[in-house]
Design a protein around this motif. Structure first.
Motif, PDB file in Angstrom:
ATOM      1  N   VAL A 323       0.859  -1.189   0.000  1.00  9.66           N
ATOM      2  CA  VAL A 323       0.000   0.000   0.000  1.00  9.66           C
ATOM      3  C   VAL A 323       0.890   1.233   0.000  1.00  9.66           C
ATOM      4  N   ARG A 324       0.866   1.963  -1.108  1.00 10.39           N
ATOM      5  CA  ARG A 324       1.741   3.121  -1.255  1.00 10.39           C
ATOM      6  C   ARG A 324       1.203   4.359  -0.554  1.00 10.39           C
ATOM      7  N   GLU A 325      -0.115   4.516  -0.572  1.00 12.19           N
ATOM      8  CA  GLU A 325      -0.727   5.725  -0.019  1.00 12.19           C
ATOM      9  C   GLU A 325      -2.212   5.482   0.162  1.00 12.19           C
ATOM     10  N   ILE A 326      -2.806   6.133   1.160  1.00  9.68           N
ATOM     11  CA  ILE A 326      -4.258   6.168   1.301  1.00  9.68           C
ATOM     12  C   ILE A 326      -4.673   7.633   1.310  1.00  9.68           C
ATOM     13  N   ARG A 327      -5.484   8.003   0.302  1.00  9.93           N
ATOM     14  CA  ARG A 327      -6.006   9.376   0.218  1.00  9.93           C
ATOM     15  C   ARG A 327      -7.478   9.341   0.594  1.00  9.93           C
ATOM     16  N   ASN A 328      -7.919  10.371   1.295  1.00 10.05           N
ATOM     17  CA  ASN A 328      -9.345  10.364   1.650  1.00 10.05           C
ATOM     18  C   ASN A 328      -9.811  11.736   2.098  1.00 10.05           C
ATOM     19  N   LEU A 329     -11.080  11.932   2.005  1.00 16.72           N
ATOM     20  CA  LEU A 329     -11.817  12.920   2.773  1.00 16.72           C
ATOM     21  C   LEU A 329     -13.022  12.170   3.280  1.00 16.72           C
ATOM     22  N   GLY A 330     -13.039  11.872   4.574  1.00 17.26           N
ATOM     23  CA  GLY A 330     -14.080  11.030   5.137  1.00 17.26           C
ATOM     24  C   GLY A 330     -14.025   9.635   4.546  1.00 17.26           C
ATOM     25  N   LEU A 331     -15.193   9.077   4.268  1.00 20.15           N
ATOM     26  CA  LEU A 331     -15.285   7.720   3.717  1.00 20.15           C
ATOM     27  C   LEU A 331     -15.319   7.719   2.193  1.00 20.15           C
ATOM     28  N   MET A 332     -14.635   8.671   1.613  1.00 25.11           N
ATOM     29  CA  MET A 332     -14.339   8.700   0.183  1.00 25.11           C
ATOM     30  C   MET A 332     -12.833   8.479   0.105  1.00 25.11           C
ATOM     31  N   MET A 333     -12.427   7.211  -0.193  1.00 22.24           N
ATOM     32  CA  MET A 333     -11.058   6.797   0.039  1.00 22.24           C
ATOM     33  C   MET A 333     -10.466   6.124  -1.198  1.00 22.24           C
ATOM     34  N   ALA A 334      -9.147   6.283  -1.358  1.00 23.61           N
ATOM     35  CA  ALA A 334      -8.403   5.615  -2.417  1.00 23.61           C
ATOM     36  C   ALA A 334      -7.158   4.984  -1.804  1.00 23.61           C
ATOM     37  N   VAL A 335      -6.971   3.688  -2.041  1.00 22.39           N
ATOM     38  CA  VAL A 335      -5.813   2.945  -1.538  1.00 22.39           C
ATOM     39  C   VAL A 335      -4.920   2.636  -2.728  1.00 22.39           C
ATOM     40  N   GLU A 336      -3.743   3.241  -2.770  1.00 23.76           N
ATOM     41  CA  GLU A 336      -2.902   3.170  -3.970  1.00 23.76           C
ATOM     42  C   GLU A 336      -1.900   2.021  -3.909  1.00 23.76           C
ATOM     43  N   PHE A 337      -1.782   1.307  -5.070  1.00 20.65           N
ATOM     44  CA  PHE A 337      -0.799   0.244  -5.252  1.00 20.65           C
ATOM     45  C   PHE A 337       0.132   0.632  -6.405  1.00 20.65           C
ATOM     46  N   ASP A 338       1.052  -0.243  -6.747  1.00 17.97           N
ATOM     47  CA  ASP A 338       2.048   0.120  -7.750  1.00 17.97           C
ATOM     48  C   ASP A 338       1.519   0.097  -9.175  1.00 17.97           C
ATOM     49  N   SER A 339       0.473  -0.700  -9.454  1.00 19.94           N
ATOM     50  CA  SER A 339       0.008  -0.830 -10.834  1.00 19.94           C
ATOM     51  C   SER A 339      -1.414  -1.361 -10.869  1.00 19.94           C
ATOM     52  N   PHE A 340      -2.030  -1.222 -12.040  1.00 16.17           N
ATOM     53  CA  PHE A 340      -3.357  -1.803 -12.246  1.00 16.17           C
ATOM     54  C   PHE A 340      -3.307  -3.315 -12.142  1.00 16.17           C
ATOM     55  N   ASP A 341      -2.270  -3.920 -12.687  1.00 17.65           N
ATOM     56  CA  ASP A 341      -2.166  -5.381 -12.644  1.00 17.65           C
ATOM     57  C   ASP A 341      -2.192  -5.894 -11.209  1.00 17.65           C
ATOM     58  N   THR A 342      -1.417  -5.260 -10.338  1.00 23.42           N
ATOM     59  CA  THR A 342      -1.413  -5.656  -8.923  1.00 23.42           C
ATOM     60  C   THR A 342      -2.790  -5.453  -8.305  1.00 23.42           C
ATOM     61  N   LEU A 343      -3.354  -4.285  -8.536  1.00 20.13           N
ATOM     62  CA  LEU A 343      -4.658  -3.971  -7.939  1.00 20.13           C
ATOM     63  C   LEU A 343      -5.738  -4.913  -8.430  1.00 20.13           C
ATOM     64  N   LYS A 344      -5.766  -5.202  -9.728  1.00 24.41           N
ATOM     65  CA  LYS A 344      -6.817  -6.056 -10.281  1.00 24.41           C
ATOM     66  C   LYS A 344      -6.763  -7.448  -9.661  1.00 24.41           C
ATOM     67  N   ARG A 345      -5.566  -7.981  -9.467  1.00 19.22           N
ATOM     68  CA  ARG A 345      -5.446  -9.295  -8.839  1.00 19.22           C
ATOM     69  C   ARG A 345      -5.952  -9.269  -7.397  1.00 19.22           C
ATOM     70  N   ILE A 346      -5.672  -8.182  -6.693  1.00 17.97           N
ATOM     71  CA  ILE A 346      -6.136  -8.056  -5.306  1.00 17.97           C
ATOM     72  C   ILE A 346      -7.653  -7.930  -5.256  1.00 17.97           C
ATOM     73  N   ILE A 347      -8.222  -7.106  -6.150  1.00 23.37           N
ATOM     74  CA  ILE A 347      -9.677  -6.936  -6.192  1.00 23.37           C
ATOM     75  C   ILE A 347     -10.367  -8.265  -6.481  1.00 23.37           C
ATOM     76  N   ASP A 348      -9.871  -9.000  -7.464  1.00 22.81           N
ATOM     77  CA  ASP A 348     -10.486 -10.284  -7.826  1.00 22.81           C
ATOM     78  C   ASP A 348     -10.401 -11.276  -6.674  1.00 22.81           C
ATOM     79  N   LYS A 349      -9.270 -11.319  -6.001  1.00 20.95           N
ATOM     80  CA  LYS A 349      -9.118 -12.234  -4.871  1.00 20.95           C
ATOM     81  C   LYS A 349     -10.016 -11.813  -3.709  1.00 20.95           C
ATOM     82  N   ALA A 350     -10.139 -10.499  -3.480  1.00 21.99           N
ATOM     83  CA  ALA A 350     -11.004 -10.016  -2.397  1.00 21.99           C
ATOM     84  C   ALA A 350     -12.461 -10.385  -2.658  1.00 21.99           C
TER      85      ALA A 350
END
Length: 397
Positions: A323-350
């Motif tokens: 997890v490189r960074e978490i940006r937010n204002l309240g419960l509007m949040m973005a959890v940043e990873f190194d690439s789409f490929d990494t994120l897509k695999r995590i989303i699918d597994k989740a």
């Protein structure tokens, strides 16, 4: 007989070659349930829609009560109906003095369309200024304002006289001139991956618009109705827009949107031409009843007071080297990873583990976290545990 999945694939228009294809039979609270008993924790609220959770009892009650009275009666603005009138009053009570005239529509895109027409009509000007990586909808007018050429290229020509400037850059504000009808800005940029401007920047933007006579339009289609911890996101910045748009979270799961302004501005749609904006289903009584119930739930069940603490719980728990960074204002949040490929695999597994997340249109290496505001701390912990398991299994360490 064909299954719902087969019917979906054969007859329902598709928007990608890889839809999620999750079958949902029921939803309640923060959960969606599949036909074989699968349970999914909804961490994106239908992309910012189910702010008070799925099928909140007070929203259902309001819908049922209205169903027993009447449904659609007439195109917008001709017949006095209690649900839209009461909702307009309740919305005005949440807003600074003067923002007291509400035009109800059916979606966020239509709210943006109406807001831009209103700005052009009131100012007599033609130029619209939006921002790089902005997202304001998919109709041709709102698409013209979007800040990603990749999404617009195939549909040109779009609206003329639209300029884009850099987000949160003070030096670009001098491009707003006496030719500008309106500047439209997401109070928090959503599809750019939750980009929060500085208070200094928004206040300077407000001042510049006032100086040159341009209207400031704030798009709170994603950030409104409590998502950021205040009812409206602009409350964090001590500014007031000339026009405000909202949709998504305002309906409790029912389709509704609105653009809101001062009566002086809104009344310019009444003449030259008469019926300057028309909508058939805007202000639908069932949607308005659901929206009023949603507003009351947010106000009366203490949801705003809990948003910051719940967001902090996510930030405390979602700790991993990937997890490189978490940006937010309240419960509007973005959890940043190194690439789409990494994120897509995590989303699918989740998803396989029972947690539904997503990425952003213009920031595809960041995970969207925007659960119902009603989520409990134990539910947050469960979601974080499962997402962390997915990260470990896909990335390691």
């Amino acid at each position: 007989m064909l299954s719902p999945r087969q019917l979906f694939l054969q007859h329902q228009a598709q928007t990608t070659d890889f839809p999620l294809l999750l079958e949902v039979e029921k939803a309640e609270g923060v959960y969606m349930y599949g036909p074989a008993g699968q349970r999914y924790l909804d961490m994106i609220s239908g992309i910012g829609v189910s702010n008070v959770g799925h099928r909140h009892p007070r929203v259902l009650q309001a819908i049922h009560e209205q169903l027993d009275k009447y449904l659609h009666l007439m195109v917008y603005g001709e017949i006095v109906q209690a649900p839209p009138a009461q909702l307009a009053h309740a919305l005005a009570q949440t807003l600074p003095e003067g923002l007291d005239n509400v035009y109800f529509v059916s979606s966020g895109s239509e709210a943006v369309e109406g807001a831009c027409k209103l700005a052009k009509r009131f100012t007599g000007r033609t130029e619209l200024i939006a921002f790089n990586n902005a997202y304001h909808g998919s109709t041709q007018g709102s698409l013209s304002l979007n800040g990603s050429e990749n999404f617009k290229r195939a549909f040109r020509p779009l609206l003329p006289d639209v300029r884009h400037i850099r987000h949160n850059q003070l030096e670009d504000l001098d491009q707003i001139t006496s030719r500008t009808a309106a500047v439209i800005l997401e109070t928090v940029q959503g599809e750019a991956g939750v980009r929060v401007p500085t208070k200094e920047y928004l206040q300077a933007l407000r001042q510049r618009c006032t100086e040159v006579g341009a209207l400031l339009v704030l798009d709170e289609i994603q950030s409104g109705f409590g998502r950021t911890g205040t009812f409206w996101a602009f409350e964090h910045f001590n500014i007031v827009p000339d026009i405000l748009t909202c949709a998504k979270g305002m309906g409790g799961g029912m389709p509704i949107g609105a653009f809101i302004s001062r009566q002086e501005i809104m009344h310019s749609l009444k003449n030259d031409p008469m019926l300057g904006h028309i909508t058939t289903f805007g202000g639908h009584p069932v949607s308005c009843a659901a929206s009023l119930a949603t507003l009351r739930v947010i106000q009366e069940e203490g949801l705003l007071a809990q948003v910051e603490a719940k967001a902090n719980r996510f930030k405390e728990r979602l700790v991993h080297p990937a997890v490189r960074e978490i940006r937010n204002l309240g419960l509007m949040m973005a959890v940043e990873f190194d690439s789409f490929d990494t994120l897509k695999r995590i989303i699918d597994k989740a998803i396989l583990k029972g947690v539904l997340t997503d990425w952003f249109l213009f920031c595809d290496n960041s995970m969207r976290i925007a659960p119902p505001l009603t989520i409990t701390f134990p539910e947050i912990d469960t979601a974080c545990d499962l997402v962390l398991e997915a990260i470990v299994e896909e990335v390691g360490f």
